[in-house]
Motif scaffolding. Sequence first.
Motif, PDB file in Angstrom:
ATOM      1  N   LEU A  48      27.173  57.276  47.959  1.00  0.00           N
ATOM      2  CA  LEU A  48      28.483  56.973  48.535  1.00  0.00           C
ATOM      3  C   LEU A  48      29.490  56.684  47.435  1.00  0.00           C
ATOM      4  CD1 LEU A  48      27.395  54.750  51.541  1.00  0.00           C
ATOM      5  CD2 LEU A  48      28.500  56.996  51.677  1.00  0.00           C
ATOM      6  N   SER A  49      29.078  55.927  46.436  1.00  0.00           N
ATOM      7  CA  SER A  49      29.964  55.576  45.332  1.00  0.00           C
ATOM      8  C   SER A  49      30.450  56.830  44.602  1.00  0.00           C
ATOM      9  CB  SER A  49      29.227  54.645  44.372  1.00  0.00           C
ATOM     10  OG  SER A  49      30.056  54.247  43.327  1.00  0.00           O
ATOM     11  N   GLN A  50      29.564  57.784  44.406  1.00  0.00           N
ATOM     12  CA  GLN A  50      29.947  59.033  43.740  1.00  0.00           C
ATOM     13  C   GLN A  50      30.847  59.890  44.624  1.00  0.00           C
ATOM     14  OE1 GLN A  50      26.191  60.824  42.761  1.00  0.00           O
ATOM     15  NE2 GLN A  50      25.851  59.498  40.993  1.00  0.00           N
ATOM     16  N   ALA A  51      30.610  59.856  45.921  1.00  0.00           N
ATOM     17  CA  ALA A  51      31.349  60.714  46.846  1.00  0.00           C
ATOM     18  C   ALA A  51      32.741  60.188  47.164  1.00  0.00           C
ATOM     19  CB  ALA A  51      30.562  60.884  48.138  1.00  0.00           C
ATOM     20  N   ILE A  52      32.933  58.867  47.072  1.00  0.00           N
ATOM     21  CA  ILE A  52      34.205  58.262  47.471  1.00  0.00           C
ATOM     22  C   ILE A  52      34.995  57.897  46.213  1.00  0.00           C
ATOM     23  CG2 ILE A  52      35.306  56.398  48.754  1.00  0.00           C
ATOM     24  CD1 ILE A  52      32.716  56.238  50.437  1.00  0.00           C
ATOM     25  N   THR A  53      35.962  58.700  45.907  1.00  0.00           N
ATOM     26  CA  THR A  53      36.780  58.497  44.712  1.00  0.00           C
ATOM     27  C   THR A  53      37.612  57.224  44.839  1.00  0.00           C
ATOM     28  OG1 THR A  53      36.946  60.884  44.458  1.00  0.00           O
ATOM     29  CG2 THR A  53      38.539  59.555  43.243  1.00  0.00           C
ATOM     30  N   GLY A  54      37.531  56.377  43.813  1.00  0.00           N
ATOM     31  CA  GLY A  54      38.389  55.205  43.746  1.00  0.00           C
ATOM     32  C   GLY A  54      37.801  53.911  44.279  1.00  0.00           C
ATOM     33  N   ILE A  55      36.640  53.951  44.902  1.00  0.00           N
ATOM     34  CA  ILE A  55      36.040  52.722  45.430  1.00  0.00           C
ATOM     35  C   ILE A  55      35.143  52.099  44.364  1.00  0.00           C
ATOM     36  CG2 ILE A  55      34.022  53.826  46.497  1.00  0.00           C
ATOM     37  CD1 ILE A  55      34.373  51.811  48.841  1.00  0.00           C
ATOM     38  N   SER A  56      35.264  50.800  44.185  1.00  0.00           N
ATOM     39  CA  SER A  56      34.398  50.110  43.235  1.00  0.00           C
ATOM     40  C   SER A  56      33.064  49.811  43.907  1.00  0.00           C
ATOM     41  CB  SER A  56      35.040  48.813  42.753  1.00  0.00           C
ATOM     42  OG  SER A  56      35.071  47.864  43.804  1.00  0.00           O
ATOM     43  N   ARG A  57      32.033  49.598  43.112  1.00  0.00           N
ATOM     44  CA  ARG A  57      30.707  49.268  43.662  1.00  0.00           C
ATOM     45  C   ARG A  57      30.783  47.973  44.457  1.00  0.00           C
ATOM     46  NH1 ARG A  57      26.480  52.791  43.440  1.00  0.00           N
ATOM     47  NH2 ARG A  57      25.001  51.249  42.739  1.00  0.00           N
ATOM     48  N   ARG A  58      31.537  47.012  43.967  1.00  0.00           N
ATOM     49  CA  ARG A  58      31.668  45.719  44.645  1.00  0.00           C
ATOM     50  C   ARG A  58      32.291  45.879  46.026  1.00  0.00           C
ATOM     51  NH1 ARG A  58      36.169  43.059  43.971  1.00  0.00           N
ATOM     52  NH2 ARG A  58      36.352  41.201  45.208  1.00  0.00           N
TER      53      ARG A  58
END
Length: 108
Positions: A39-49
């Motif tokens: 999900l982190s790789q697929a969603i540009t701009g979202i931080s892991r936190r």
Amino acid sequence: MNRPEPTCPAELTLEFIEGRWKIIILWHLARGVKRSSQLSQAITGISRRVLTQQLRQMEQDGLVNREVFAQVPPRVDYSLTPLGESLMPIVEAMCEWAHTHRDELPQP
């Protein structure tokens, strides 16, 4: 504390999908089970936190299922619950609206 009854029924839905990322997370999970790294790789701009916070909130709200596998390294899969899946017609309608009106909308 008791919350007032929403004046518009859509307010209740918005309480569960409000924010910048929840609809995007729902859209990705509708395409299949994902790990948080996917999900982190697929969603540009979202931080892991922020992704972790959103997934936890969505799990608490009953929209997302979190499955932990006892292995090394630990593996956690996320998927939509039936309640989360029931929101997909709304998400798809939003996508269709954006596609239909793309040329009329101001560009960010």
